[in-house]
Scaffold this motif. Structure first.
Motif, PDB file in Angstrom:
ATOM      1  N   CYS A  33       0.813  -1.227   0.000  1.00 22.73           N
ATOM      2  CA  CYS A  33       0.000   0.000   0.000  1.00 22.73           C
ATOM      3  C   CYS A  33       0.843   1.272   0.000  1.00 22.73           C
ATOM      4  O   CYS A  33       0.433   2.301   0.534  1.00 22.73           O
ATOM      5  CB  CYS A  33      -0.990  -0.012   1.157  1.00 22.73           C
ATOM      6  N   LYS A  34       1.992   1.199  -0.630  1.00 24.96           N
ATOM      7  CA  LYS A  34       2.869   2.371  -0.729  1.00 24.96           C
ATOM      8  C   LYS A  34       2.166   3.510  -1.476  1.00 24.96           C
ATOM      9  O   LYS A  34       2.316   4.670  -1.112  1.00 24.96           O
ATOM     10  CB  LYS A  34       4.169   1.989  -1.426  1.00 24.96           C
ATOM     11  N   ASP A  35       1.388   3.158  -2.509  1.00 23.51           N
ATOM     12  CA  ASP A  35       0.695   4.195  -3.281  1.00 23.51           C
ATOM     13  C   ASP A  35      -0.290   4.969  -2.414  1.00 23.51           C
ATOM     14  O   ASP A  35      -0.372   6.196  -2.511  1.00 23.51           O
ATOM     15  CB  ASP A  35      -0.018   3.589  -4.490  1.00 23.51           C
ATOM     16  N   ILE A  36      -1.035   4.276  -1.565  1.00 22.94           N
ATOM     17  CA  ILE A  36      -1.977   4.961  -0.684  1.00 22.94           C
ATOM     18  C   ILE A  36      -1.216   5.861   0.284  1.00 22.94           C
ATOM     19  O   ILE A  36      -1.608   7.005   0.520  1.00 22.94           O
ATOM     20  CB  ILE A  36      -2.840   3.956   0.106  1.00 22.94           C
ATOM     21  N   ARG A  37      -0.143   5.335   0.847  1.00 17.62           N
ATOM     22  CA  ARG A  37       0.670   6.130   1.775  1.00 17.62           C
ATOM     23  C   ARG A  37       1.188   7.400   1.104  1.00 17.62           C
ATOM     24  O   ARG A  37       1.340   8.425   1.747  1.00 17.62           O
ATOM     25  CB  ARG A  37       1.842   5.302   2.299  1.00 17.62           C
ATOM     26  N   GLU A  38       1.440   7.300  -0.207  1.00 18.48           N
ATOM     27  CA  GLU A  38       1.916   8.458  -0.972  1.00 18.48           C
ATOM     28  C   GLU A  38       0.765   9.257  -1.583  1.00 18.48           C
ATOM     29  O   GLU A  38       0.996  10.141  -2.410  1.00 18.48           O
ATOM     30  CB  GLU A  38       2.881   7.996  -2.061  1.00 18.48           C
ATOM     31  N   ASP A  53     -20.313   3.388  -1.779  1.00 14.35           N
ATOM     32  CA  ASP A  53     -21.082   4.496  -1.227  1.00 14.35           C
ATOM     33  C   ASP A  53     -20.191   5.720  -1.015  1.00 14.35           C
ATOM     34  O   ASP A  53     -18.979   5.666  -1.126  1.00 14.35           O
ATOM     35  CB  ASP A  53     -21.736   4.087   0.102  1.00 14.35           C
ATOM     36  N   ASN A  54     -20.814   6.809  -0.676  1.00 22.34           N
ATOM     37  CA  ASN A  54     -20.085   8.062  -0.484  1.00 22.34           C
ATOM     38  C   ASN A  54     -19.192   8.039   0.747  1.00 22.34           C
ATOM     39  O   ASN A  54     -18.229   8.798   0.822  1.00 22.34           O
ATOM     40  CB  ASN A  54     -21.070   9.234  -0.392  1.00 22.34           C
ATOM     41  N   LYS A  55     -19.490   7.167   1.717  1.00 25.42           N
ATOM     42  CA  LYS A  55     -18.701   7.115   2.943  1.00 25.42           C
ATOM     43  C   LYS A  55     -17.259   6.705   2.649  1.00 25.42           C
ATOM     44  O   LYS A  55     -16.312   7.306   3.156  1.00 25.42           O
ATOM     45  CB  LYS A  55     -19.350   6.144   3.930  1.00 25.42           C
ATOM     46  N   PHE A  56     -17.075   5.688   1.834  1.00 27.98           N
ATOM     47  CA  PHE A  56     -15.733   5.238   1.484  1.00 27.98           C
ATOM     48  C   PHE A  56     -15.007   6.298   0.667  1.00 27.98           C
ATOM     49  O   PHE A  56     -13.834   6.609   0.922  1.00 27.98           O
ATOM     50  CB  PHE A  56     -15.795   3.914   0.721  1.00 27.98           C
ATOM     51  N   SER A  57     -15.681   6.878  -0.306  1.00 32.80           N
ATOM     52  CA  SER A  57     -15.069   7.928  -1.120  1.00 32.80           C
ATOM     53  C   SER A  57     -14.681   9.133  -0.275  1.00 32.80           C
ATOM     54  O   SER A  57     -13.641   9.752  -0.502  1.00 32.80           O
ATOM     55  CB  SER A  57     -16.012   8.365  -2.245  1.00 32.80           C
ATOM     56  N   ALA A  58     -15.497   9.446   0.720  1.00 26.00           N
ATOM     57  CA  ALA A  58     -15.172  10.557   1.627  1.00 26.00           C
ATOM     58  C   ALA A  58     -13.907  10.241   2.422  1.00 26.00           C
ATOM     59  O   ALA A  58     -13.062  11.126   2.645  1.00 26.00           O
ATOM     60  CB  ALA A  58     -16.347  10.847   2.557  1.00 26.00           C
ATOM     61  N   LEU A  59     -13.781   8.995   2.865  1.00 26.38           N
ATOM     62  CA  LEU A  59     -12.567   8.573   3.572  1.00 26.38           C
ATOM     63  C   LEU A  59     -11.344   8.774   2.679  1.00 26.38           C
ATOM     64  O   LEU A  59     -10.313   9.300   3.135  1.00 26.38           O
ATOM     65  CB  LEU A  59     -12.676   7.100   3.984  1.00 26.38           C
ATOM     66  N   ILE A  60     -11.454   8.390   1.429  1.00 22.89           N
ATOM     67  CA  ILE A  60     -10.328   8.527   0.504  1.00 22.89           C
ATOM     68  C   ILE A  60     -10.012  10.003   0.267  1.00 22.89           C
ATOM     69  O   ILE A  60      -8.854  10.418   0.344  1.00 22.89           O
ATOM     70  CB  ILE A  60     -10.614   7.815  -0.838  1.00 22.89           C
ATOM     71  N   ARG A  61     -11.024  10.804   0.008  1.00 24.23           N
ATOM     72  CA  ARG A  61     -10.790  12.235  -0.237  1.00 24.23           C
ATOM     73  C   ARG A  61     -10.140  12.900   0.972  1.00 24.23           C
ATOM     74  O   ARG A  61      -9.199  13.681   0.826  1.00 24.23           O
ATOM     75  CB  ARG A  61     -12.100  12.935  -0.603  1.00 24.23           C
ATOM     76  N   ARG A  62     -10.634  12.581   2.169  1.00 26.84           N
ATOM     77  CA  ARG A  62     -10.056  13.159   3.384  1.00 26.84           C
ATOM     78  C   ARG A  62      -8.602  12.710   3.547  1.00 26.84           C
ATOM     79  O   ARG A  62      -7.721  13.500   3.859  1.00 26.84           O
ATOM     80  CB  ARG A  62     -10.874  12.768   4.610  1.00 26.84           C
ATOM     81  N   GLY A  63      -8.339  11.431   3.289  1.00 29.31           N
ATOM     82  CA  GLY A  63      -6.984  10.910   3.416  1.00 29.31           C
ATOM     83  C   GLY A  63      -6.025  11.491   2.399  1.00 29.31           C
ATOM     84  O   GLY A  63      -4.844  11.687   2.694  1.00 29.31           O
ATOM     85  N   LEU A  64      -6.517  11.755   1.199  1.00 29.43           N
ATOM     86  CA  LEU A  64      -5.664  12.374   0.188  1.00 29.43           C
ATOM     87  C   LEU A  64      -5.247  13.774   0.614  1.00 29.43           C
ATOM     88  O   LEU A  64      -4.173  14.246   0.250  1.00 29.43           O
ATOM     89  CB  LEU A  64      -6.376  12.420  -1.165  1.00 29.43           C
TER      90      LEU A  64
END
Length: 128
Positions: A33-38, A53-64
């Motif tokens: 998961c190096k790409d996610i870490r980066e 769902d939007n919950k997972f996408s929100a997690l990704i957007r916040r993490g980015l």
């Protein structure tokens, strides 16, 4: 040959993205998961985001924006594997590899073409 290079490159890169999720760090020589870490979005993750769902996408957007905790990375990795991101990406890599092989079919069947065909085929079967 330019299109061949594009398609071979896509197959190779997509498999690299897959291995980032499922490859062992021992074999890969880098942590999973190096790409996610980066904070990089790759095809397996994008596919799951599009299906979810939007919950997972929100997690990704916040993490980015702010980065991911180790628990979030584990959750993302598990979700990408369980929700078809890996399967989808492997199929796309196979599509590009097959297309690259078809592009080579117009050239004479000699050791250079055979080496290139072997290179393409091995790109979707590699473990690192």
């Amino acid at each position: 040959m330019g299109t061949f290079g594009d398609h071979f490159g896509m197959a190779f890169q997509i498999m690299d993205d897959v291995l980032d999720f499922i490859g062992s760090s021992d074999k890969m020589g880098k942590p999973s998961c190096k790409d996610i870490r980066e904070k990089k979005l790759t095809l397996p993750l994008i596919h799951v985001m599009e299906q979810d769902d939007n919950k997972f996408s929100a997690l990704i957007r916040r993490g980015l924006d702010k980065g991911f905790s180790e628990d979030e990375i584990d959750h993302i990795q598990n979700k990408v594997v369980s929700d078809g991101g890996i399967e989808f990406a492997v199929n796309r890599a196979g599509f590009y590899a097959q297309s690259a092989l078809e592009l080579l079919s117009v050239y004479p069947d000699n050791e250079i073409r055979q080496a290139m065909e072997k290179l393409v085929s091995s790109s979707t079967k590699r473990e690192k």
